[in-house]
Design a protein around this motif. Structure first.
Motif, PDB file in Angstrom:
ATOM      1  N   ASN A 135       2.854  -1.860  -6.268  1.00  0.00           N
ATOM      2  CA  ASN A 135       2.412  -0.716  -5.470  1.00  0.00           C
ATOM      3  C   ASN A 135       3.557  -0.044  -4.719  1.00  0.00           C
ATOM      4  N   LEU A 136       4.782  -0.397  -5.064  1.00  0.00           N
ATOM      5  CA  LEU A 136       5.953   0.191  -4.410  1.00  0.00           C
ATOM      6  C   LEU A 136       6.858   0.845  -5.450  1.00  0.00           C
ATOM      7  N   ARG A 137       7.520   1.913  -5.045  1.00  0.00           N
ATOM      8  CA  ARG A 137       8.492   2.588  -5.902  1.00  0.00           C
ATOM      9  C   ARG A 137       9.717   2.976  -5.080  1.00  0.00           C
ATOM     10  N   TYR A 138      10.864   2.896  -5.733  1.00  0.00           N
ATOM     11  CA  TYR A 138      12.087   3.438  -5.135  1.00  0.00           C
ATOM     12  C   TYR A 138      12.336   4.770  -5.817  1.00  0.00           C
ATOM     13  N   THR A 139      12.148   5.851  -5.087  1.00  0.00           N
ATOM     14  CA  THR A 139      12.178   7.184  -5.685  1.00  0.00           C
ATOM     15  C   THR A 139      13.612   7.646  -5.930  1.00  0.00           C
ATOM     16  N   PRO A 140      13.803   8.622  -6.820  1.00  0.00           N
ATOM     17  CA  PRO A 140      15.157   9.119  -7.114  1.00  0.00           C
ATOM     18  C   PRO A 140      15.898   9.644  -5.885  1.00  0.00           C
ATOM     19  N   ASP A 141      15.157  10.111  -4.873  1.00  0.00           N
ATOM     20  CA  ASP A 141      15.823  10.603  -3.660  1.00  0.00           C
ATOM     21  C   ASP A 141      15.952   9.524  -2.586  1.00  0.00           C
ATOM     22  N   GLY A 142      15.725   8.253  -2.970  1.00  0.00           N
ATOM     23  CA  GLY A 142      15.996   7.143  -2.066  1.00  0.00           C
ATOM     24  C   GLY A 142      14.927   6.847  -1.038  1.00  0.00           C
ATOM     25  N   ARG A 143      13.682   7.186  -1.342  1.00  0.00           N
ATOM     26  CA  ARG A 143      12.592   6.853  -0.427  1.00  0.00           C
ATOM     27  C   ARG A 143      11.780   5.686  -0.986  1.00  0.00           C
ATOM     28  N   VAL A 144      11.009   5.049  -0.114  1.00  0.00           N
ATOM     29  CA  VAL A 144      10.096   4.011  -0.571  1.00  0.00           C
ATOM     30  C   VAL A 144       8.725   4.659  -0.757  1.00  0.00           C
ATOM     31  N   GLY A 145       8.233   4.598  -1.992  1.00  0.00           N
ATOM     32  CA  GLY A 145       6.955   5.216  -2.315  1.00  0.00           C
ATOM     33  C   GLY A 145       5.838   4.192  -2.337  1.00  0.00           C
ATOM     34  N   PHE A 146       4.702   4.556  -1.775  1.00  0.00           N
ATOM     35  CA  PHE A 146       3.539   3.668  -1.740  1.00  0.00           C
ATOM     36  C   PHE A 146       2.473   4.163  -2.715  1.00  0.00           C
ATOM     37  N   LEU A 147       1.832   3.217  -3.393  1.00  0.00           N
ATOM     38  CA  LEU A 147       0.733   3.507  -4.308  1.00  0.00           C
ATOM     39  C   LEU A 147      -0.473   2.648  -3.928  1.00  0.00           C
ATOM     40  N   ASP A 148      -1.641   3.038  -4.424  1.00  0.00           N
ATOM     41  CA  ASP A 148      -2.872   2.252  -4.289  1.00  0.00           C
ATOM     42  C   ASP A 148      -3.312   2.123  -2.828  1.00  0.00           C
ATOM     43  N   PHE A 149      -4.270   2.945  -2.453  1.00  0.00           N
ATOM     44  CA  PHE A 149      -4.724   2.978  -1.061  1.00  0.00           C
ATOM     45  C   PHE A 149      -6.172   2.518  -0.925  1.00  0.00           C
ATOM     46  N   GLY A 150      -6.553   1.603  -1.811  1.00  0.00           N
ATOM     47  CA  GLY A 150      -7.911   1.070  -1.760  1.00  0.00           C
ATOM     48  C   GLY A 150      -8.187   0.296  -0.486  1.00  0.00           C
ATOM     49  N   LEU A 151      -7.150  -0.338   0.055  1.00  0.00           N
ATOM     50  CA  LEU A 151      -7.320  -1.138   1.268  1.00  0.00           C
ATOM     51  C   LEU A 151      -6.292  -0.736   2.317  1.00  0.00           C
ATOM     52  N   LEU A 152      -6.777  -0.245   3.436  1.00  0.00           N
ATOM     53  CA  LEU A 152      -5.936   0.015   4.599  1.00  0.00           C
ATOM     54  C   LEU A 152      -6.452  -0.823   5.759  1.00  0.00           C
ATOM     55  N   CYS A 153      -5.583  -1.053   6.716  1.00  0.00           N
ATOM     56  CA  CYS A 153      -5.969  -1.822   7.899  1.00  0.00           C
ATOM     57  C   CYS A 153      -5.525  -1.059   9.143  1.00  0.00           C
TER      58      CYS A 153
END
Length: 221
Positions: A135-153
């Motif tokens: 559920n994590l990505r390192y984007t080409p512009d150097g950011r941390v990308g989040f995926l899958d928001f089925g569960l938040l707290c």
């Protein structure tokens, strides 16, 4: 383990409460309208942090059984780890520079991932509840990308502070202080025998050992 939960929470006859909460989370994950709302809320809450990337929801193309979001280009942590070790499915042999570059990207992802976690825990109080490597990505512009928001707290401030404190006490093996953190987090109910809970923690978790300076805590003893 349910027996340990019962020991700490002293809810022998109400363990179904935990099962109900778990079941509610599973049901919510099956409704993509809920996940779309979660994603939008997470984006709105963290948009001011430049190192965090959250994909936008395309609401006009989203339904209960279909979720359409902005595509997130990037590398996941496992891919970066493999590249850093010189393992690639598309390139026969990676150069040292390619491996070093992958390692640098991985370290940057880890640093920003930790910072993003602390932001969620200590500042916004809105946590991504399933931040595994997929559920994590390192984007080409150097950011941390989040995926899958089925569960938040969503956390109250006192719970955030107590959770941070609990991490310190777990690492230090200070189980007596951890009990008071659990009280602040409303895990241990009032009128609980705190000495007994401390003994249960000591018996279950034992003494913290260190491997290469990193605490090794056996949660499954």
């Amino acid at each position: 383990q349910l027996s340990f939960v019962r020991k700490v929470a002293k809810r022998r006859s109400n363990i179904s409460l935990y099962a109900d909460e778990l079941g509610k989370g599973f049901v919510d994950e099956l409704d993509y309208n809920i996940e779309a709302d979660n994603a939008t809320k997470f984006l709105d809450t963290h948009s001011k942090y430049s190192f965090v990337m959250v994909p936008k929801v395309l609401k006009q193309l989203t339904r209960k059984r279909v979720l359409t979001m902005e595509w997130v280009a990037g590398e996941n942590p496992r891919e970066l780890l493999s590249l850093a070790k010189g393992i690639s499915g598309s390139i026969a042999q990676l150069s040292e520079k390619q491996k070093l570059d992958a390692k640098a990207r991985l370290l940057d992802l880890v640093n920003k991932g930790v910072e993003a976690s602390l932001v969620q825990l200590l500042e916004t109080g809105l946590l991504h509840a399933d931040p595994h490597p997929g559920n994590l990505r390192y984007t080409p512009d150097g950011r941390v990308g989040f995926l899958d928001f089925g569960l938040l707290c969503e956390m109250e401030k006192k719970h955030s502070r107590a959770m941070l404190s609990s991490i310190v006490h777990i690492v230090n093996g200070d189980w007596a202080s951890l009990v008071y953190d659990l009280i602040e987090m409303d895990v241990v109910p009032p009128r609980t025998n705190l000495r007994r809970v401390t003994m249960d923690l000591e018996d279950t978790l034992g003494e913290v050992t260190y491997e290469g300076g990193i605490p090794d805590i056996k949660f499954s003893r």
